[in-house]
Enzyme design. Structure first.
Site, PDB file in Angstrom:
ATOM      1  N   GLU A 179       6.443  -3.076   6.890  1.00 21.73           N
ATOM      2  CA  GLU A 179       6.520  -1.802   7.736  1.00 21.73           C
ATOM      3  C   GLU A 179       5.006  -1.542   7.965  1.00 21.73           C
ATOM      4  OE1 GLU A 179       8.310   1.361   5.404  1.00 21.73           O
ATOM      5  OE2 GLU A 179      10.413   0.726   5.887  1.00 21.73           O
ATOM      6  N   GLU A 208       3.491  -4.532   3.102  1.00 23.17           N
ATOM      7  CA  GLU A 208       3.798  -2.863   3.771  1.00 23.17           C
ATOM      8  C   GLU A 208       2.651  -2.203   3.789  1.00 23.17           C
ATOM      9  OE1 GLU A 208       8.433  -2.039   3.532  1.00 23.17           O
ATOM     10  OE2 GLU A 208       7.701  -2.149   1.593  1.00 23.17           O
ATOM     11  N   ARG A 223       0.764  -1.312   0.227  1.00 26.41           N
ATOM     12  CA  ARG A 223      -0.086   0.125   0.196  1.00 26.41           C
ATOM     13  C   ARG A 223       0.905   1.083  -0.029  1.00 26.41           C
ATOM     14  NH1 ARG A 223      -1.696   3.152   4.099  1.00 26.41           N
ATOM     15  NH2 ARG A 223      -3.030   4.796   3.513  1.00 26.41           N
ATOM     16  N   ASP A 249       3.210   4.372   0.190  1.00 22.88           N
ATOM     17  CA  ASP A 249       3.617   5.288   1.085  1.00 22.88           C
ATOM     18  C   ASP A 249       4.033   6.762   0.359  1.00 22.88           C
ATOM     19  OD1 ASP A 249       5.903   3.932   0.641  1.00 22.88           O
ATOM     20  OD2 ASP A 249       6.948   5.199   1.964  1.00 22.88           O
TER      21      ASP A 249
END
Length: 653
Positions: free
Chosen positions: A544, A522, A486, A488
């Site tokens: 993350e 992530e 997804r 960032d």
């Protein structure tokens, strides 16, 4: 299936209903139109001009560059420089260009006059021999730092995604003087630094496979300041020198033979070696001492690949499944598997109707996706056991109506490979890729394979939404190198955000005996991974947490549990093994203080085991209150408040 929420379950059921309708339409198309078998060369007509005019061919379209040993090195260099000049710069990170650079068997360059070039975004470099020894490049194939702070030479490789190197021999021969790199390489520490080593400084979605590299490989470009890197994946390869990871955050090496490995000294946070001859000794004691070493790999299948025969024919080789193996699959000089002639492939391009691809699969053809971005009004449906779906040049699928990108129905023998990117579109999709079913048997000797599969929610497409990026319901399947992201960051400041690119979960495993190798997921908004199958295993996990949750209230698994576990093994699971798994706290796109009750969550049963798991606080206020089930940690901005792994060597439920 326990997917952590009834809304998510409803979305998945909706997706399955839509895909059943698509299958009916495709079948009707075949029956009603009398669609004949489509020859492999029929899909592309009248291509636009090629960026590699000396190496273009009609068979695969203008974005596949086919080099031969009879071409002059000057012509080859000119074409390679044209591609790298366009694709290496950071501005190419979200463009629509895609390229496959293919070298026919033979020798290119020499020690006296090496062939040296860079590999940029959405670029595949591969040899076309049956064995990696068949295609030899004397020179260097490089990826350098290219994410630079404006006005400075502070550059890193954190965004060096979506490129690959495979099926060739690279004899590392560096020019006697610094070549004219196209584009120029950052050399903050003096002219010539970039010409000091074979440098493959990449992060996620940039695999090296089936390669012989005679020399060492540097995985962190040391030629500029702040040279961060967050890679990588190496499999089925032989490197006679060292793997020089230095400060590379994490990396996974599988079924290979290496001369050695260097980090600081053992790698920064998470180095996992599985079935690697020459792997370092295992160690898991903190910063720079984080190596997980497994002698063999339980069940693997190498990626299918395109090659040319000695008679000049085109085939695709499909390697066989291996069990408890180590070292390269081809090390003995022969390799178990089978070849499929290209005449049994339907060659698609971005203008090919989706239903034509579906119908070709029903008629017995395999599918080859040539480079480009495919806007899909309905998902590609793979309904035939044994189908091979092979991508060239990072073919990218985008759903335009929220129906997802692809559905793979059989549990047996489907091979999805080559670096396909599954994007989310503006209308929410219940899934981007769904595979498997619960009503037909599966064969462990011929599993579904998902090799170099990459998912993206946002960044390139905006807005973007997908409830689940990948739902794997195929028993015994193998996931080999997956990055679900997804995004960032994106094309501009409006490309990402908590309500702009939405995705609940990157991977849901809803089948038994699934093996995942090199898994990175992530920034999703709920559980990053949900594992709901028995007998599964994961070797290497990188995560993350979401950067951008606006408040703690917006990021709660239950009214009383802060955050979401990055990796959730559901309560009904009684057998699972995880090795070398890490989750990182990076709360940088929010002003909130955020806490996650636990990075990992699993049932308390002896058959569920984790080995060498950890978390790292990197940035932001808050963090993980525990590593797993309230055990280990905390790992927060105040405790320890430093960027260093906090470890848990073993956990048994």
């Amino acid at each position: 299936m326990n997917t952590g929420g009834t809304q998510l379950t409803r979305e998945l059921k909706r997706g399955r209903s839509l895909r059943r309708s698509s299958i009916v339409v495709a079948a009707a198309l075949v029956a009603g139109t009398g669609l004949a078998m489509v020859p492999a060369t029929a899909a592309i007509a009248g291509p636009p001009p090629s960026i590699c005019p000396d190496a273009s061919g009609a068979l695969f379209g203008p974005n596949v560059c086919l080099f031969t040993p009879t071409m002059t090195q000057a012509a080859i260099q000119t074409d390679l420089n044209a591609i790298s000049t366009q694709q290496v710069p950071i501005g190419s990170q979200f463009d629509s260009n895609r390229y496959a650079i293919l070298f026919e068997p033979g020798t290119y360059g020499s020690a006296a006059d090496p062939l040296v070039f860079q590999v940029g975004y959405y670029t595949e470099v591969a040899g076309l021999g049956l064995m990696p020894q068949d295609t030899v490049i004397n020179g260097a194939i490089d990826v350098f730092n290219n994410l630079c702070t404006a006005g400075t030479s502070n550059c890193n490789s954190d965004d060096n995604f979506w490129r690959s190197l495979s099926n060739l021999t690279l004899n590392v021969d560096l020019p006697s003087s610094t070549p004219a790199y196209a584009p120029p390489a950052e050399d903050a520490y003096g002219a010539g630094c970039a010409n000091s080593a074979e440098i493959w400084s990449t992060s996620q979605a940039a695999p090296i496979r089936r390669a012989i590299i005679n020399g060492s490989v540097v995985f962190q470009d040391y030629c500029s300041a702040d040279n961060y890197v967050s890679g990588g994946f190496t499999a089925d390869s032989e490197i006679t020198g060292d793997l020089d990871f230095y400060g590379d955050q994490q990396s996974f090496v599988r079924e290979s033979a290496i001369g050695g490995a260097n980090g600081c000294p053992q790698g920064l946070w998470n180095m996992v070696y599985s079935g690697v001859v020459g792997a370092p000794s295992p160690v898991f004691t903190g910063q720079c001492e984080q190596s997980t070493v497994l002698a063999t790999t339980p069940a693997t299948e190498e990626e299918p690949f395109l090659y040319t025969t000695s008679q000049g024919n085109w085939d695709v080789f499909v390697p066989a499944v291996q069990h408890n193996s180590s070292g390269p699959s081809w090390a003995s000089g022969t390799e178990a598997g089978s070849s499929i002639p290209l005449s049994r492939f339907f060659i698609a391009n971005p203008s090919t109707p989706t239903l034509a691809i579906d119908a070709a699969d029903l008629l017995g053809f395999n599918i080859l996706l040539t480079p480009g971005v495919y806007d899909l009004s309905s998902p590609i449906i793979i309904s035939r056991p044994g189908s091979v779906v092979l991508s060239l040049g990072f073919a990218t699928l985008v759903p335009t109506h929220g129906y997802g990108d692809m559905a793979i129905l059989p549990n047996n023998g489907v091979k999805l490979a080559g670096g396909i990117i599954f994007d989310a579109g503006a209308v929410n999709s219940p899934f981007l890729l769904e595979a498997g079913n619960s009503f037909t048997a599966s064969d462990p000797a011929d599993p579904d394979l998902f090799s170099d599969v990459f998912f993206r929610v946002g960044g390139a497409e905006s807005p973007a939404a997908a409830s689940v990026s990948f739902l794997d319901a195929a028993p015994n399947s193998i996931i080999d190198d997956m990055w679900a992201w997804r995004a960032d960051h994106g094309q501009n400041a409006n490309s990402t955000g908590w309500t702009v690119n939405t995705g609940a979960t990157g991977l849901v495993v809803d089948a038994n005996n699934v093996n995942a190798y090199g898994l990175a997921v992530e920034h999703y908004q709920q559980n990053e991974v949900i594992w709901d199958g028995q007998g599964g295993s994961v070797e290497f996990f990188q995560n993350e947490l979401p950067y951008d949750a606006p408040t703690q209230a917006a990021w709660m698994e239950t009214p009383t549990q802060d955050g979401y576990p990055a990796f959730l093994v559901t309560p009904n699971v009684t057998t699972f093994n995880g090795y070398g798994m890490g989750s990182y706290v990076v709360f940088i796109d929010t002003t909130a203080t955020l806490y996650d009750a636990e990075a990992f969550e699993a049932p308390t049963t002896p058959g569920v085991q984790f080995n060498n798991i950890f978390t790292v606080w990197i940035a932001g206020s808050g963090g993980d209150n525990s590593i797993i089930n309230g055990v280990g940690g905390p790992v927060t901005s105040t405790d320890p408040g430093t960027v260093s792994p906090v470890d848990l060597a073993t956990y048994t439920g």
